[in-house]
Design a protein around this motif. Structure first.
Motif, PDB file in Angstrom:
ATOM      1  N   HIS A  23      49.023  64.849   0.684  1.00 50.17           N
ATOM      2  CA  HIS A  23      48.787  66.199   0.571  1.00 50.17           C
ATOM      3  C   HIS A  23      49.092  66.880   2.050  1.00 50.17           C
ATOM      4  CE1 HIS A  23      46.474  70.033   0.219  1.00 50.17           C
ATOM      5  NE2 HIS A  23      46.391  69.695  -1.145  1.00 50.17           N
ATOM      6  N   LYS A  24      49.733  67.831   2.029  1.00 55.52           N
ATOM      7  CA  LYS A  24      49.756  68.548   3.401  1.00 55.52           C
ATOM      8  C   LYS A  24      48.835  68.909   4.355  1.00 55.52           C
ATOM      9  CE  LYS A  24      54.304  70.313   1.966  1.00 55.52           C
ATOM     10  NZ  LYS A  24      55.196  71.479   1.937  1.00 55.52           N
ATOM     11  N   ARG A  25      47.750  69.226   3.819  1.00 53.69           N
ATOM     12  CA  ARG A  25      46.558  69.526   4.348  1.00 53.69           C
ATOM     13  C   ARG A  25      45.625  68.320   5.032  1.00 53.69           C
ATOM     14  NH1 ARG A  25      43.293  74.086   1.928  1.00 53.69           N
ATOM     15  NH2 ARG A  25      42.524  74.204   3.901  1.00 53.69           N
ATOM     16  N   ALA A  26      45.624  68.429   6.296  1.00 58.61           N
ATOM     17  CA  ALA A  26      44.679  67.329   6.971  1.00 58.61           C
ATOM     18  C   ALA A  26      43.239  67.406   6.161  1.00 58.61           C
ATOM     19  CB  ALA A  26      44.394  67.400   8.229  1.00 58.61           C
ATOM     20  N   VAL A  27      42.613  68.600   6.060  1.00 60.22           N
ATOM     21  CA  VAL A  27      41.416  68.581   5.296  1.00 60.22           C
ATOM     22  C   VAL A  27      41.356  67.775   4.106  1.00 60.22           C
ATOM     23  CG1 VAL A  27      39.841  70.136   4.211  1.00 60.22           C
ATOM     24  CG2 VAL A  27      40.887  70.896   6.501  1.00 60.22           C
ATOM     25  N   VAL A  28      42.051  67.963   3.313  1.00 61.27           N
ATOM     26  CA  VAL A  28      42.283  66.893   1.907  1.00 61.27           C
ATOM     27  C   VAL A  28      42.410  65.585   2.332  1.00 61.27           C
ATOM     28  CG1 VAL A  28      43.397  66.881  -0.217  1.00 61.27           C
ATOM     29  CG2 VAL A  28      42.905  69.017   0.955  1.00 61.27           C
ATOM     30  N   ARG A  29      43.297  65.277   3.064  1.00 61.42           N
ATOM     31  CA  ARG A  29      43.577  63.794   3.468  1.00 61.42           C
ATOM     32  C   ARG A  29      42.254  63.257   4.322  1.00 61.42           C
ATOM     33  NH1 ARG A  29      48.097  65.918   5.667  1.00 61.42           N
ATOM     34  NH2 ARG A  29      47.256  65.132   8.039  1.00 61.42           N
ATOM     35  N   ASN A  30      41.408  63.870   5.022  1.00 64.20           N
ATOM     36  CA  ASN A  30      40.240  63.427   5.606  1.00 64.20           C
ATOM     37  C   ASN A  30      39.198  63.163   4.675  1.00 64.20           C
ATOM     38  OD1 ASN A  30      41.435  63.217   8.176  1.00 64.20           O
ATOM     39  ND2 ASN A  30      40.845  65.312   8.753  1.00 64.20           N
ATOM     40  N   ARG A  31      39.133  64.224   3.637  1.00 65.05           N
ATOM     41  CA  ARG A  31      37.935  64.214   2.264  1.00 65.05           C
ATOM     42  C   ARG A  31      38.094  62.981   1.699  1.00 65.05           C
ATOM     43  NH1 ARG A  31      38.449  65.087  -2.450  1.00 65.05           N
ATOM     44  NH2 ARG A  31      40.296  66.297  -2.472  1.00 65.05           N
ATOM     45  N   ILE A  32      39.650  62.717   1.406  1.00 62.17           N
ATOM     46  CA  ILE A  32      39.640  61.434   0.662  1.00 62.17           C
ATOM     47  C   ILE A  32      39.562  60.096   1.453  1.00 62.17           C
ATOM     48  CG2 ILE A  32      41.950  59.991  -0.290  1.00 62.17           C
ATOM     49  CD1 ILE A  32      42.941  62.591  -0.902  1.00 62.17           C
ATOM     50  N   LYS A  33      39.504  60.196   2.758  1.00 61.50           N
ATOM     51  CA  LYS A  33      39.264  59.050   3.662  1.00 61.50           C
ATOM     52  C   LYS A  33      37.875  58.729   3.717  1.00 61.50           C
ATOM     53  CE  LYS A  33      42.049  57.965   7.473  1.00 61.50           C
ATOM     54  NZ  LYS A  33      42.626  58.309   8.836  1.00 61.50           N
ATOM     55  N   ARG A  34      37.087  59.912   3.715  1.00 58.41           N
ATOM     56  CA  ARG A  34      35.778  59.634   3.740  1.00 58.41           C
ATOM     57  C   ARG A  34      35.174  59.276   2.440  1.00 58.41           C
ATOM     58  NH1 ARG A  34      36.276  64.695   6.154  1.00 58.41           N
ATOM     59  NH2 ARG A  34      35.474  65.895   4.182  1.00 58.41           N
ATOM     60  N   GLN A  35      35.706  59.502   1.313  1.00 56.94           N
ATOM     61  CA  GLN A  35      35.366  59.059  -0.023  1.00 56.94           C
ATOM     62  C   GLN A  35      35.530  57.727   0.036  1.00 56.94           C
ATOM     63  OE1 GLN A  35      37.279  61.552  -2.832  1.00 56.94           O
ATOM     64  NE2 GLN A  35      35.538  63.181  -2.908  1.00 56.94           N
ATOM     65  N   ILE A  36      36.694  57.399   0.423  1.00 64.08           N
ATOM     66  CA  ILE A  36      36.903  55.852   0.370  1.00 64.08           C
ATOM     67  C   ILE A  36      36.177  54.893   1.205  1.00 64.08           C
ATOM     68  CG2 ILE A  36      38.877  53.930   0.887  1.00 64.08           C
ATOM     69  CD1 ILE A  36      40.931  56.066  -0.081  1.00 64.08           C
ATOM     70  N   HIS A  37      35.973  55.348   2.610  1.00 64.96           N
ATOM     71  CA  HIS A  37      34.936  54.905   3.410  1.00 64.96           C
ATOM     72  C   HIS A  37      33.625  54.632   2.774  1.00 64.96           C
ATOM     73  CE1 HIS A  37      37.602  55.597   7.476  1.00 64.96           C
ATOM     74  NE2 HIS A  37      37.879  54.487   6.396  1.00 64.96           N
ATOM     75  N   ALA A  38      33.161  55.620   2.025  1.00 63.35           N
ATOM     76  CA  ALA A  38      31.883  55.780   1.455  1.00 63.35           C
ATOM     77  C   ALA A  38      31.973  54.563   0.385  1.00 63.35           C
ATOM     78  CB  ALA A  38      31.426  57.074   0.894  1.00 63.35           C
ATOM     79  N   ALA A  39      32.725  54.544  -0.566  1.00 60.31           N
ATOM     80  CA  ALA A  39      33.034  53.569  -1.546  1.00 60.31           C
ATOM     81  C   ALA A  39      32.878  52.137  -0.901  1.00 60.31           C
ATOM     82  CB  ALA A  39      34.138  53.829  -2.315  1.00 60.31           C
ATOM     83  N   LEU A  40      33.594  51.809   0.265  1.00 65.87           N
ATOM     84  CA  LEU A  40      33.819  50.691   0.813  1.00 65.87           C
ATOM     85  C   LEU A  40      32.338  50.258   1.502  1.00 65.87           C
ATOM     86  CD1 LEU A  40      37.075  50.902   2.818  1.00 65.87           C
ATOM     87  CD2 LEU A  40      36.691  49.263   0.885  1.00 65.87           C
ATOM     88  N   GLY A  41      31.763  51.500   1.873  1.00 64.83           N
ATOM     89  CA  GLY A  41      30.230  50.853   2.304  1.00 64.83           C
ATOM     90  C   GLY A  41      29.338  50.329   1.302  1.00 64.83           C
ATOM     91  N   ARG A  42      29.687  50.946  -0.103  1.00 65.58           N
ATOM     92  CA  ARG A  42      28.759  50.512  -1.158  1.00 65.58           C
ATOM     93  C   ARG A  42      29.188  49.010  -1.767  1.00 65.58           C
ATOM     94  NH1 ARG A  42      27.094  54.461  -5.472  1.00 65.58           N
ATOM     95  NH2 ARG A  42      26.612  52.458  -6.403  1.00 65.58           N
ATOM     96  N   LEU A  43      30.479  48.821  -1.334  1.00 65.33           N
ATOM     97  CA  LEU A  43      31.006  47.339  -1.762  1.00 65.33           C
ATOM     98  C   LEU A  43      30.952  46.309  -0.622  1.00 65.33           C
ATOM     99  CD1 LEU A  43      34.132  48.660  -3.469  1.00 65.33           C
ATOM    100  CD2 LEU A  43      32.044  47.890  -4.671  1.00 65.33           C
TER     101      LEU A  43
END
Length: 126
Positions: A63-83
């Motif tokens: 995605h061109k917008r950093a806001v969207v890329r950062n949201r995806i990274k935050r979601q992945i980091h949160a999922a990793l925290g659960r695992l």
């Protein structure tokens, strides 16, 4: 919830080592490279006693917008925290986000990460 800094793969040298020597697995939204027991001279001096580290790589092609890329990274980091409590051993893991991930929600990231980590034998399936 962010992934604690001690579990993050930060140096470009570490990323390239995982890309060169790691095992690969991929699904619809994510591709993962995992390297078992990296050599101690390459590991970062500060951090937990285990060598467990994660890195997330997301391109502007996603995605061109950093806001969207950062949201995806935050979601992945949160999922990793659960695992994180289920991961055993010293692993360096790099997660590459695919372009289809913009339509993905947290629960889908969690499910896909779990499947990929089981496939790479980082997690043991229950």
């Amino acid at each position: 919830m962010a992934l604690p800094r001690q579990y993050r793969l930060r140096s470009p040298r570490s990323f390239s080592k995982v890309y060169r020597h790691g095992k690969r697995a991929a699904k619809r939204y994510l591709a993962i490279k995992a390297l078992k027991n990296p050599s101690p001279d390459e590991s970062l001096s500060s951090g937990p006693s285990s060598g467990l580290r994660f890195g997330v790589s997301i391109s502007r092609k996603v995605h061109k917008r950093a806001v969207v890329r950062n949201r995806i990274k935050r979601q992945i980091h949160a999922a990793l925290g659960r695992l994180l409590p289920r991961v055993s051993g010293d692993w360096w893991i790099v997660i590459n986000v695919r372009t289809t991930a913009t339509a993905c929600e947290y629960n889908e990231f969690l499910r896909e990460l779990e499947k990929l980590l089981i496939e790479l034998e980082v997690l043991h399936g229950n």
